[in-house]
Design an enzyme around this catalytic site. Structure first.
Site, PDB file in Angstrom:
ATOM      1  N   GLY A  47       0.848  -1.185   0.000  1.00  0.00           N
ATOM      2  CA  GLY A  47       0.000   0.000   0.000  1.00  0.00           C
ATOM      3  C   GLY A  47       0.879   1.229   0.000  1.00  0.00           C
ATOM      4  N   GLN A  52       3.424  10.092   0.726  1.00  0.00           N
ATOM      5  CA  GLN A  52       4.685   9.353   0.848  1.00  0.00           C
ATOM      6  C   GLN A  52       5.598   9.560  -0.354  1.00  0.00           C
ATOM      7  OE1 GLN A  52       2.583   5.450   2.004  1.00  0.00           O
ATOM      8  NE2 GLN A  52       4.531   5.340   3.067  1.00  0.00           N
ATOM      9  N   CYS A  94       5.681   0.184   7.178  1.00  0.00           N
ATOM     10  CA  CYS A  94       5.390   1.332   6.323  1.00  0.00           C
ATOM     11  C   CYS A  94       6.644   1.649   5.530  1.00  0.00           C
ATOM     12  CB  CYS A  94       4.978   2.519   7.195  1.00  0.00           C
ATOM     13  SG  CYS A  94       4.567   3.997   6.262  1.00  0.00           S
ATOM     14  N   LEU A  95       6.483   1.938   4.242  1.00  0.00           N
ATOM     15  CA  LEU A  95       7.670   2.225   3.429  1.00  0.00           C
ATOM     16  C   LEU A  95       8.365   3.504   3.882  1.00  0.00           C
ATOM     17  CD1 LEU A  95       6.446   1.257  -0.156  1.00  0.00           C
ATOM     18  CD2 LEU A  95       7.778  -0.092   1.474  1.00  0.00           C
ATOM     19  N   HIS A 136      -4.675   1.973   7.123  1.00  0.00           N
ATOM     20  CA  HIS A 136      -3.317   2.497   7.295  1.00  0.00           C
ATOM     21  C   HIS A 136      -3.056   3.646   6.317  1.00  0.00           C
ATOM     22  CE1 HIS A 136       1.228   1.816   7.767  1.00  0.00           C
ATOM     23  NE2 HIS A 136       1.134   2.564   6.677  1.00  0.00           N
ATOM     24  N   GLU A 137      -3.420   3.430   5.043  1.00  0.00           N
ATOM     25  CA  GLU A 137      -3.125   4.441   4.028  1.00  0.00           C
ATOM     26  C   GLU A 137      -4.024   5.672   4.170  1.00  0.00           C
ATOM     27  OE1 GLU A 137      -0.446   3.921   2.636  1.00  0.00           O
ATOM     28  OE2 GLU A 137      -0.285   1.755   2.876  1.00  0.00           O
ATOM     29  N   HIS A 140      -2.578   8.151   6.440  1.00  0.00           N
ATOM     30  CA  HIS A 140      -1.524   8.988   5.839  1.00  0.00           C
ATOM     31  C   HIS A 140      -2.106  10.286   5.275  1.00  0.00           C
ATOM     32  CE1 HIS A 140       2.272   6.762   5.895  1.00  0.00           C
ATOM     33  NE2 HIS A 140       1.683   5.656   5.487  1.00  0.00           N
TER      34      HIS A 140
END
Ligand code: CO
Length: 177
Positions: A47, A52, A94-95, A136-137, A140
């Site tokens: 994701g 990001q 998370c990236l 989660h996304e 963000h």
């Protein structure tokens, strides 16, 4: 324009921005989503949210395995309209926070309303991995990171890693990212 989007790291101010609703469903939006998909695959994520990669539009992508494959599902202007009562804990990463993993408690089932790349209204309901990714996304897009959900004790355990990431993020800022 760069052909590869770099993933911003924890500490980069863009990750704390409240993102803006998408109004233009144009080639620019499709380019953003394509670039995000490329970055997500390259970094082996499941994701990714627009902030990001330094873009503050309300756009996220999620790996969608419901069809048995690994499709990339873009959600524009997503809004979670329903949370089920059941909650569970699941280990998230998370990236933007490489090498940090922690259990986060969230509702299991959600319903989310969003727009597709044509601007058409869509709705999905899920109680599996997709629901977890979308929550989660979607966080963000409001400047919230999964570590914000952790207790003070757990955050203290990863404080050194967070500080090191903050230094790398400063280098990204200095490089104009
Ligand atoms: Co993330």
């Amino acid at each position: 324009m760069r052909d590869e989007l770099e993933v911003l790291l924890y500490g980069h101010p863009t990750l704390r921005r409240e993102c803006d609703p998408v109004e233009q469903f144009d080639d620019g939006l499709r380019q953003l989503v394509a670039g995000m998909g490329e970055a997500m695959r390259r970094e082996q994520g499941i994701g990714l949210a627009a902030p990001q990669v330094g873009d503050t539009r309300r756009v996220l992508i999620a790996e969608d395995r419901r069809g048995g494959g690994r499709d990339i599902l873009p959600l524009v202007n997503p809004e979670i309209t329903f949370h089920g009562e059941g909650r569970d804990r699941f280990t998230e990463g998370c990236l933007s926070l490489p090498e940090i993993f922690a259990d986060v408690e969230r509702p299991v089932r959600i319903r989310v309303r969003y727009q597709d790349l044509h601007g058409d209204e869509q709705e999905l309901e899920d109680d599996g991995l997709l629901a977890r990714i979308v929550q989660h996304e979607a966080d963000h897009l409001d400047g919230v990171l999964f570590v914000d959900h952790l207790s003070m004790v757990r955050r203290r355990l990863i404080a050194k890693k967070l500080k090191a990431l903050g230094k790398q993020a400063q280098l990204q800022v200095q490089a104009g990212l």
